[in-house]
Design a protein around this motif. Structure first.
Motif, PDB file in Angstrom:
ATOM      1  N   VAL A   1      -3.129  -5.678  -7.685  1.00 58.39           N
ATOM      2  CA  VAL A   1      -3.314  -5.396  -9.113  1.00 58.39           C
ATOM      3  C   VAL A   1      -2.145  -4.581  -9.663  1.00 58.39           C
ATOM      4  O   VAL A   1      -1.580  -4.894 -10.714  1.00 58.39           O
ATOM      5  CB  VAL A   1      -4.651  -4.664  -9.349  1.00 58.39           C
ATOM      6  CG1 VAL A   1      -4.787  -4.273 -10.822  1.00 58.39           C
ATOM      7  CG2 VAL A   1      -5.822  -5.539  -8.917  1.00 58.39           C
ATOM      8  N   GLU A   2      -1.765  -3.526  -8.946  1.00 57.34           N
ATOM      9  CA  GLU A   2      -0.659  -2.680  -9.375  1.00 57.34           C
ATOM     10  C   GLU A   2       0.702  -3.210  -8.927  1.00 57.34           C
ATOM     11  O   GLU A   2       1.733  -2.629  -9.221  1.00 57.34           O
ATOM     12  CB  GLU A   2      -0.845  -1.255  -8.836  1.00 57.34           C
ATOM     13  CG  GLU A   2      -2.070  -0.545  -9.373  1.00 57.34           C
ATOM     14  CD  GLU A   2      -1.947  -0.252 -10.859  1.00 57.34           C
ATOM     15  OE1 GLU A   2      -0.809  -0.084 -11.337  1.00 57.34           O
ATOM     16  OE2 GLU A   2      -2.991  -0.205 -11.533  1.00 57.34           O
ATOM     17  N   ARG A   3       0.666  -4.307  -8.141  1.00 53.86           N
ATOM     18  CA  ARG A   3       1.897  -4.929  -7.628  1.00 53.86           C
ATOM     19  C   ARG A   3       2.728  -3.948  -6.793  1.00 53.86           C
ATOM     20  O   ARG A   3       3.953  -3.854  -6.930  1.00 53.86           O
ATOM     21  CB  ARG A   3       2.728  -5.506  -8.773  1.00 53.86           C
ATOM     22  CG  ARG A   3       2.052  -6.645  -9.499  1.00 53.86           C
ATOM     23  CD  ARG A   3       2.933  -7.251 -10.544  1.00 53.86           C
ATOM     24  NE  ARG A   3       3.303  -6.298 -11.582  1.00 53.86           N
ATOM     25  CZ  ARG A   3       4.151  -6.561 -12.564  1.00 53.86           C
ATOM     26  NH1 ARG A   3       4.746  -7.723 -12.618  1.00 53.86           N
ATOM     27  NH2 ARG A   3       4.422  -5.640 -13.478  1.00 53.86           N
ATOM     28  N   LYS A   4       2.027  -3.229  -5.922  1.00 56.73           N
ATOM     29  CA  LYS A   4       2.686  -2.302  -4.999  1.00 56.73           C
ATOM     30  C   LYS A   4       2.065  -2.470  -3.619  1.00 56.73           C
ATOM     31  O   LYS A   4       0.840  -2.513  -3.490  1.00 56.73           O
ATOM     32  CB  LYS A   4       2.509  -0.855  -5.452  1.00 56.73           C
ATOM     33  CG  LYS A   4       3.090  -0.521  -6.817  1.00 56.73           C
ATOM     34  CD  LYS A   4       2.711   0.891  -7.229  1.00 56.73           C
ATOM     35  CE  LYS A   4       3.097   1.183  -8.664  1.00 56.73           C
ATOM     36  NZ  LYS A   4       2.607   2.503  -9.103  1.00 56.73           N
ATOM     37  N   PHE A   5       2.902  -2.567  -2.613  1.00 62.14           N
ATOM     38  CA  PHE A   5       2.448  -2.633  -1.236  1.00 62.14           C
ATOM     39  C   PHE A   5       2.816  -1.312  -0.565  1.00 62.14           C
ATOM     40  O   PHE A   5       4.002  -0.969  -0.488  1.00 62.14           O
ATOM     41  CB  PHE A   5       3.105  -3.795  -0.486  1.00 62.14           C
ATOM     42  CG  PHE A   5       2.582  -5.154  -0.898  1.00 62.14           C
ATOM     43  CD1 PHE A   5       1.644  -5.290  -1.903  1.00 62.14           C
ATOM     44  CD2 PHE A   5       3.032  -6.300  -0.265  1.00 62.14           C
ATOM     45  CE1 PHE A   5       1.171  -6.536  -2.284  1.00 62.14           C
ATOM     46  CE2 PHE A   5       2.566  -7.551  -0.623  1.00 62.14           C
ATOM     47  CZ  PHE A   5       1.640  -7.673  -1.641  1.00 62.14           C
ATOM     48  N   TYR A   6       1.805  -0.600  -0.097  1.00 65.00           N
ATOM     49  CA  TYR A   6       2.033   0.670   0.598  1.00 65.00           C
ATOM     50  C   TYR A   6       1.920   0.417   2.103  1.00 65.00           C
ATOM     51  O   TYR A   6       0.867  -0.006   2.593  1.00 65.00           O
ATOM     52  CB  TYR A   6       0.993   1.705   0.181  1.00 65.00           C
ATOM     53  CG  TYR A   6       0.987   2.048  -1.285  1.00 65.00           C
ATOM     54  CD1 TYR A   6       1.792   3.057  -1.786  1.00 65.00           C
ATOM     55  CD2 TYR A   6       0.171   1.359  -2.179  1.00 65.00           C
ATOM     56  CE1 TYR A   6       1.787   3.384  -3.135  1.00 65.00           C
ATOM     57  CE2 TYR A   6       0.158   1.671  -3.532  1.00 65.00           C
ATOM     58  CZ  TYR A   6       0.968   2.680  -3.999  1.00 65.00           C
ATOM     59  OH  TYR A   6       0.955   2.996  -5.340  1.00 65.00           O
ATOM     60  N   ILE A   7       2.978   0.680   2.823  1.00 65.61           N
ATOM     61  CA  ILE A   7       2.981   0.533   4.282  1.00 65.61           C
ATOM     62  C   ILE A   7       3.532   1.821   4.866  1.00 65.61           C
ATOM     63  O   ILE A   7       4.749   2.062   4.828  1.00 65.61           O
ATOM     64  CB  ILE A   7       3.802  -0.689   4.729  1.00 65.61           C
ATOM     65  CG1 ILE A   7       3.231  -1.960   4.088  1.00 65.61           C
ATOM     66  CG2 ILE A   7       3.807  -0.814   6.249  1.00 65.61           C
ATOM     67  CD1 ILE A   7       3.985  -3.221   4.426  1.00 65.61           C
TER      68      ILE A   7
ATOM     69  N   TRP B   1       7.793  -3.112  -3.857  1.00 66.82           N
ATOM     70  CA  TRP B   1       7.546  -3.697  -5.164  1.00 66.82           C
ATOM     71  C   TRP B   1       7.852  -5.192  -5.104  1.00 66.82           C
ATOM     72  O   TRP B   1       8.415  -5.685  -4.128  1.00 66.82           O
ATOM     73  CB  TRP B   1       8.435  -3.022  -6.211  1.00 66.82           C
ATOM     74  CG  TRP B   1       8.187  -1.561  -6.362  1.00 66.82           C
ATOM     75  CD1 TRP B   1       8.485  -0.570  -5.463  1.00 66.82           C
ATOM     76  CD2 TRP B   1       7.579  -0.903  -7.475  1.00 66.82           C
ATOM     77  NE1 TRP B   1       8.112   0.658  -5.947  1.00 66.82           N
ATOM     78  CE2 TRP B   1       7.553   0.480  -7.192  1.00 66.82           C
ATOM     79  CE3 TRP B   1       7.065  -1.338  -8.703  1.00 66.82           C
ATOM     80  CZ2 TRP B   1       7.040   1.418  -8.071  1.00 66.82           C
ATOM     81  CZ3 TRP B   1       6.555  -0.407  -9.591  1.00 66.82           C
ATOM     82  CH2 TRP B   1       6.537   0.951  -9.277  1.00 66.82           C
ATOM     83  N   PRO B   2       7.503  -5.927  -6.174  1.00 62.16           N
ATOM     84  CA  PRO B   2       7.840  -7.369  -6.170  1.00 62.16           C
ATOM     85  C   PRO B   2       9.326  -7.633  -5.964  1.00 62.16           C
ATOM     86  O   PRO B   2       9.702  -8.666  -5.400  1.00 62.16           O
ATOM     87  CB  PRO B   2       7.373  -7.826  -7.561  1.00 62.16           C
ATOM     88  CG  PRO B   2       6.270  -6.896  -7.913  1.00 62.16           C
ATOM     89  CD  PRO B   2       6.657  -5.566  -7.333  1.00 62.16           C
TER      90      PRO B   2
ATOM     91  N   ALA C   1       5.098   9.524  -9.202  1.00 63.73           N
ATOM     92  CA  ALA C   1       5.185   9.022  -7.830  1.00 63.73           C
ATOM     93  C   ALA C   1       4.888   7.529  -7.811  1.00 63.73           C
ATOM     94  O   ALA C   1       3.909   7.071  -8.410  1.00 63.73           O
ATOM     95  CB  ALA C   1       4.191   9.768  -6.945  1.00 63.73           C
ATOM     96  N   ALA C   2       5.741   6.786  -7.123  1.00 62.67           N
ATOM     97  CA  ALA C   2       5.606   5.325  -7.034  1.00 62.67           C
ATOM     98  C   ALA C   2       5.390   4.729  -8.412  1.00 62.67           C
ATOM     99  O   ALA C   2       4.588   3.817  -8.602  1.00 62.67           O
ATOM    100  CB  ALA C   2       4.466   4.944  -6.091  1.00 62.67           C
TER     101      ALA C   2
END
Length: 479
Positions: free
Chosen positions: A76-82, A88-89, A431-432
């Motif tokens: 939904v926010e188009r962010k992948f947290y690893i 980001w995209p 942040a982010a």
């Protein structure tokens, strides 16, 4: 000893003609496979991989990282947290490299030793192994399962089947729930489950993935590997005569035949194979490895473990079924020659390219900037005259803070004499977060030539001057 049946008794073909001839059909009716449990070194490694992959899958979504979970794919926010990274995209490049590494690894290991992925780490193999373990715990061993299926309907049979299907269903739903927990925070998802307040899409995907886990691992099993998986079809292209594959040694095993324990094969004019059929009984796809290499073989090595146990009981050398190569089998090579030919130039090139790609991927992650800036010139007004006779251009900046702490950034501009930027004061990005900043760059008319000139807009983190981005853009002066 007599060879036991490896399949359930075949039912009469309803398509048979009255004259006794069977009518040709486009497909074969499935004969259910009842794999026999086996122990041994390869079975141990298979279960090690089962535990390792499932501990990662079911446990990683529960691992905290600051005020969030360690791995969260927030679509939904188009962010992948690893862990400590935020993708980001615009970071799709890293995903492409990761897919290339995965594909190249598959090709490399297939060229070395066949279907290692299929036999030990493929989700279909892993979940089928888990489902068969559940089935064995509830319905019993192979013979007990066959007798249960052949027995008439009874309270006991209904109870056992209901318990098995219920356990499969619960495990499948938990698998679907866990997978969705990587896209919706897992603790939030648990709260929704306890209050029965799932969102429609969350409920759909839990049931969707859970249903396919149940279908593939519980119902279809070997059918997926034999008929649906494309890898089974094109694997032969990656094999060559020096690829390690699971092979039956016909020179040593033939002719087959039963005999008493301890009897030397030559004394009864037979090979080492006692024709017990256990290698077929343990095969999850129901093939007979003694018929040669077949595309249905997933390389799980269950037949090796089973045959080695029989050879031990008969006091014969192990290795009647073993990992070897086509050339080694024909030329009767020893281990040293096999290793020498497995580590051939083709494999060394594969390994070198794979190491280079992995190193580039790691280097890219390690040196990845935590700041990204896109400069877009405002095209509604190409240039205008402002107070003091200066010529101004307007730019829209998209400033992306790729760390998980808010940061203040300063702006500066260079490239033309007397150039300045407004606003000049620092600004903060969450942040982010992503912040849009509109700036005006102005210069004296005589600072450049009429038309397009080059200026550089620099965005710098105030808490760390090494984090900065300098973007080149065009500045237009009227003719």
């Amino acid at each position: 000893m007599n060879r036991p049946d490896t399949q359930a008794p075949k039912k009469p073909d309803p398509q048979a003609k009255a004259g006794g001839e069977a009518e040709d059909t486009l497909y074969a009716v499935r004969q259910k496979v009842y794999p026999r449990a086996v122990t041994g070194i390869f079975a141990t490694w298979r279960w090690i991989l089962v535990w390792a992959t499932q501990l990662i899958f079911y446990g990683l979504c529960w691992l905290p990282w600051g005020d969030r979970q360690a791995v969260l794919l927030d679509v939904v926010e188009r962010k992948f947290y690893i862990f400590g990274w935020v993708f980001w995209p615009q970071d799709v490049f890293f995903l492409a490299i990761l897919l290339i590494i995965s594909a190249y690894s598959l090709f490399f290991f297939t060229a070395v030793a066949g279907r290692l992925w299929c036999g030990y780490a493929c989700p279909q193999t892993v979940y089928t192994e888990i489902f068969m373990w559940i089935e064995e715990k509830i319905e019993g061993n192979r013979n007990q399962r066959m007798k249960l299926d052949e027995s008439p309907l009874s309270i006991r049979k209904i109870g056992l089947k209901a318990a098995k299907f219920g356990a499969w269903g619960a495990f499948s739903l938990w698998t679907g729930f866990t997978l969705v927990g990587y896209f919706t925070p897992i603790r939030e998802l648990v709260g929704e489950a306890l209050s029965f307040s799932f969102g429609p899409w969350e409920l759909f995907w839990i049931c969707f993935y859970g249903g396919f886990t149940y279908l593939f691992a519980g119902v279809m099993r070997e059918q997926v590997c034999k008929y649906m998986c494309p890898y089974a079809r094109f694997q032969a292209v990656m094999f060559d005569p020096d690829t390690l594959v699971i092979t039956y040694d016909p020179d040593r095993g033939e002719p087959r035949g039963p005999r008493k324990k301890g009897v030397e094969p030559k004394a009864v004019s037979k090979g080492d194979c006692v024709d017990c059929g256990i290698c077929v009984q343990v095969c999850p796809t129901g093939i007979d490895i003694r018929n040669g290499m077949q595309y249905e073989c997933i390389g799980c090595a269950a037949c090796i473990d089973a045959c080695d146990q029989v050879m031990d009981k008969m006091s014969y050398p192990k290795g009647l079924i073993r990992y070897t190569t086509e050339n080694a089998m024909k030329r009767h090579w020893g281990r040293k020659e096999i290793v020498g030919h497995v580590m051939r130039p083709r494999i060394m090139i594969y390994a070198g390219v794979l190491v280079a790609i992995c190193a580039a991927f790691v280097w890219g992650l390690a040196t990845r900037s935590t700041l990204r800036v896109d400069v877009i010139k405002d095209r509604s007004t190409l240039s205008r005259e402002v107070e003091g006779g200066l010529i101004a251009n307007v730019y829209n900046l998209q400033v992306m803070n790729m760390t998980e702490k808010s940061r203040r950034f300063s702006l500066s501009v260079s490239g033309l004499e007397g150039v300045w930027i407004t606003p000049a004061q620092p600004f903060e990005v969450d942040a982010a977060g992503l912040k849009a900043v509109t700036v005006e760059v102005a210069v004296p008319p005589e600072s450049g030539k009429p038309g397009s000139n080059t200026v550089y807009i620099e965005v710098k983190a105030m808490d760390d001057e090494t984090v900065s981005v300098r973007e080149k853009t065009a500045f237009l002066l009227p003719r």
